[in-house]
Design an enzyme around this catalytic site. Structure first.
Site, PDB file in Angstrom:
ATOM      1  N   THR A 131     -13.574  -0.229  -3.083  1.00  0.00           N
ATOM      2  CA  THR A 131     -14.073  -1.616  -2.823  1.00  0.00           C
ATOM      3  C   THR A 131     -15.214  -1.582  -1.918  1.00  0.00           C
ATOM      4  OG1 THR A 131     -12.648  -2.113  -1.035  1.00  0.00           O
ATOM      5  CG2 THR A 131     -11.663  -2.621  -3.493  1.00  0.00           C
TER       6      THR A 131
ATOM      7  N   LYS B 225       2.256  -3.644   5.966  1.00  0.00           N
ATOM      8  CA  LYS B 225       2.576  -3.425   4.369  1.00  0.00           C
ATOM      9  C   LYS B 225       3.769  -3.088   4.090  1.00  0.00           C
ATOM     10  CE  LYS B 225      -1.631  -4.625   2.859  1.00  0.00           C
ATOM     11  NZ  LYS B 225      -1.937  -5.716   2.111  1.00  0.00           N
TER      12      LYS B 225
ATOM     13  N   TYR C 167      -1.447  -1.438   9.926  1.00  0.00           N
ATOM     14  CA  TYR C 167      -1.631  -1.619   8.643  1.00  0.00           C
ATOM     15  C   TYR C 167      -0.480  -1.360   7.939  1.00  0.00           C
ATOM     16  CZ  TYR C 167      -3.622  -1.290   3.970  1.00  0.00           C
ATOM     17  OH  TYR C 167      -3.998  -1.615   2.643  1.00  0.00           O
TER      18      TYR C 167
ATOM     19  N   SER D 105       0.948  -1.174   0.032  1.00  0.00           N
ATOM     20  CA  SER D 105      -0.057  -0.018   0.067  1.00  0.00           C
ATOM     21  C   SER D 105       0.840   1.095  -0.180  1.00  0.00           C
ATOM     22  CB  SER D 105      -0.975  -0.111   1.096  1.00  0.00           C
ATOM     23  OG  SER D 105      -1.402   1.452   1.418  1.00  0.00           O
TER      24      SER D 105
END
Length: 272
Positions: free
Chosen positions: A208, A177, A173, A160
């Site tokens: 998404t 990543k 996160y 990401s």
């Protein structure tokens, strides 16, 4: 069985599903894995697993699904064995499973962690790290021996843009990543003599089903740009990312390995 055989983790929803649809339209056979058969329905993106598979097969390619919790090495290995048993050869893998949510449900559903900063609850941090780093690590650990035996294969990891700059409210996160990014670089170097390409794509925000379900926890930029009609200054659609994946699986990328490719409309053009 004609066409290249591709395994997609987290493949029944979100970006994984878009990759499956796009690659199948280009003649690739598709193996999908996700945490459960119902995972595709959680964010309203599909009505059933059968619907997902039939949609892919409409492109006159093979498509199969195996459920697996990729945070568990033994389950991951069994899933890969089933893929090899069905297809014989694995031409490529996109290690797509992940997400910046702290969901603990059996379908990995949920929202962002209540405290998503450095002070995140330790269990939530571990869950996010497991689902973003160890799902990738375990999958590649199971697949690479087969690629070495074949003498070829293409690996695409998914990191990401968050991995390369400080993020105030997505610490776990971003750290996970960043681990995926460095794993990519290390493997690309290690597997050169084996003829295995290893590259990483780094999407920015993408619309998404999961992204849309967590809008309340999104930053100001995402909220402002969600409906933008600009060519570049907007939140991406899944369709913006899939062609990059297909390029990395195609023969045109045979001499490309160890690359980190941002797909974010130029949102973060700084050096990595």
């Amino acid at each position: 069985m004609k066409g290249k055989n591709i395994l997609i983790t987290g493949g029944t929803r979100g970006l994984g599903l878009e990759y499956a649809k796009y690659l199948s339209s280009k003649g690739y056979n598709i193996g999908l894995t996700d945490i459960s058969e119902k995972a595709c329905t959680i964010y309203g993106e599909s009505k059933s697993l059968e619907f997902v598979l039939n949609g892919i097969r409409e492109n006159k390619v093979e498509a199969f699904f195996w459920a697996a919790d990729l945070t568990k090495q033994e389950e991951t290995e069994r899933m890969v064995e089933r893929f090899i048993s069905k297809f014989g050869v694995i031409d490529g893998i996109i290690a797509n499973a992940g997400g910046d949510i702290a969901g603990q449900g059996k379908n990995a559903e949920g929202g962002k962690a209540e405290n998503n900063s450095f002070n995140i609850d330790k269990l939530e941090h571990e869950n996010i790290f497991d689902r973003n780093y160890y799902t990738c690590f375990n999958t590649l650990k199971a697949i690479i021996p087969y690629m070495k035996k074949q003498g070829f294969g293409k690996v695409i990891t998914v990191s990401s843009v968050n991995a390369v700059f400080g993020v105030e409210k997505e610490t776990a996160y971003s750290v996970a990543k960043a681990g995926v990014l460095q794993l990519t670089r290390s493997l690309a170097k290690e597997l050169r003599k084996d003829g295995i390409n290893v590259n990483c794509i780094m999407p920015g925000p993408v619309k998404t089903g999961r992204f849309m379900s967590t809008l309340k926890g999104r930053n100001k930029h995402d909220l402002e740009k969600i409906n933008s009609k600009s060519k570049l200054d907007r939140v991406a659609s899944p369709e913006d990312i899939a062609p990059v994946v297909e390029f990395l699986f195609s023969d045109a990328s045979d001499f490309i390995s160890g690359e980190l490719i941002r797909v974010d409309g130029g949102l973060f053009p700084q050096p990595m």
